[in-house]
Enzyme design. Sequence first.
Site, PDB file in Angstrom:
ATOM      1  N   ASP A   1      -8.204   1.579   5.718  1.00 49.49           N
ATOM      2  CA  ASP A   1      -7.231   1.098   4.554  1.00 49.49           C
ATOM      3  C   ASP A   1      -6.087   0.455   4.914  1.00 49.49           C
ATOM      4  OD1 ASP A   1      -5.533   1.244   2.285  1.00 49.49           O
ATOM      5  OD2 ASP A   1      -6.432   3.135   1.695  1.00 49.49           O
TER       6      ASP A   1
ATOM      7  N   ARG B   1      10.976   8.345   0.971  1.00 45.54           N
ATOM      8  CA  ARG B   1      10.174   7.270   1.512  1.00 45.54           C
ATOM      9  C   ARG B   1      10.940   5.851   1.285  1.00 45.54           C
ATOM     10  NH1 ARG B   1       3.954   5.678   0.295  1.00 45.54           N
ATOM     11  NH2 ARG B   1       5.025   4.965  -1.766  1.00 45.54           N
TER      12      ARG B   1
ATOM     13  N   PHE C   1      -4.193   9.179   2.466  1.00 48.37           N
ATOM     14  CA  PHE C   1      -3.578   9.124   0.939  1.00 48.37           C
ATOM     15  C   PHE C   1      -5.081   9.901   0.136  1.00 48.37           C
ATOM     16  CE2 PHE C   1      -3.362   6.815  -3.067  1.00 48.37           C
ATOM     17  CZ  PHE C   1      -1.991   7.333  -3.357  1.00 48.37           C
TER      18      PHE C   1
ATOM     19  N   TYR D   1      -0.321  -5.073  -4.219  1.00 46.16           N
ATOM     20  CA  TYR D   1       0.768  -5.138  -5.196  1.00 46.16           C
ATOM     21  C   TYR D   1       2.089  -4.364  -4.306  1.00 46.16           C
ATOM     22  CZ  TYR D   1      -0.911  -0.274  -5.378  1.00 46.16           C
ATOM     23  OH  TYR D   1      -1.432   1.085  -4.993  1.00 46.16           O
ATOM     24  N   LYS D   2       1.899  -4.231  -3.087  1.00 48.57           N
ATOM     25  CA  LYS D   2       2.950  -3.892  -1.985  1.00 48.57           C
ATOM     26  C   LYS D   2       3.425  -5.015  -1.413  1.00 48.57           C
ATOM     27  CE  LYS D   2       1.657   1.120  -1.415  1.00 48.57           C
ATOM     28  NZ  LYS D   2       0.378   1.182  -2.333  1.00 48.57           N
TER      29      LYS D   2
END
Length: 354
Positions: A141, A315, A69, A166-167
């Site tokens: 990560d 995705r 990322f 938050y995922k």
Amino acid sequence: GEPDPFVVVVAALDPLERLAPLVGAGADEVVVTDSTSLNLFKALAAAVRIQAQGENANRRVIVTERSNFPTDIYMAEGLTSWLERGYSVRLVDSSEELPAAIDADCAVVMLTHVNYRTGYQHDMAALTRHAHQHGALIVWDLAHSAGAVPVDLNGAEADFAVGCTYKYLNGGPGSPAFIWVPRRHQAQFKHPLSGWWGHAQPFAMAHGFAPVEGIGRALCGTQPVVSLAMVECGLEVFEETTMEAIRAKSLQLTDLFIELVESRCAGHPLGLVTPREHARRGSQVSFTHPHGYAVMQALIERGVIGDYREPEIMRFGFTPLYTSFADVWDAVEILKDILDREDYDVAAERGAVT
């Protein structure tokens, strides 16, 4: 004297007891705070410092994947540039190249457990073991792992880890991230972002910084009380199930989605980029399409909320706690209808967020 009421409130809302088991951590090894980027900076800075003070002081390379990322790479580049001590970031182009890249120059390995584009899942234990065998520390990560796939940081003997809430952890938009520092590294854990909340006595208002003992030294500024309360609520539901059950449903959902897309949408230029092998797959499925962005916008307009990532990748994330098998069937039928009728705008203007 009496403890400050604000400190008491924050401590009461700290969701560590619920988060720690989900990532294979002790409750005194993880803290919810700041953003993933800031926590990654802290972890990288601490790892580099530990190496610089030991027998590997001559190592100056941080190894990561080019497909990582972007913010992870940016933070590593920012740290190496700021240090001005000859550190550099080495980017590898495939997971097969990683073992050879972790050589005698490598101080720290920085990897995302589940790739944000493809959903490829690394073997955390094997890569951690390889890094240690070659004298490197490793930072993981967990942004696309925590709450979606079983993670055992202590079992893998990892060195540091960060992630978001938050995922898959249901913290809601803008919820704070977390950082994990195992007990064996806590005494040596130091980073440049020495804010008052990481002080041993924050309300003493002392002139010099003295870090608190334990995981608290990973804190920086004032904790977001309302956001912590939301994270705690988001984590409560995990007490009603197990990560093994969540993982089993995740694989069933993603298997079904792949099967249905490839059968119902056959003849369309779709390319699967997510591994079929269960051990190498996270909780997402990614397909390429020449007009991926336009197709995804059409899907969103029809209530199928995925996202788009360059190049050409659509995705689809699967949160097993509340995504149903009926949702998968419905999503594929909507995708088929959009593709069959070419009901998408190839000239759709790109938004700032894709």
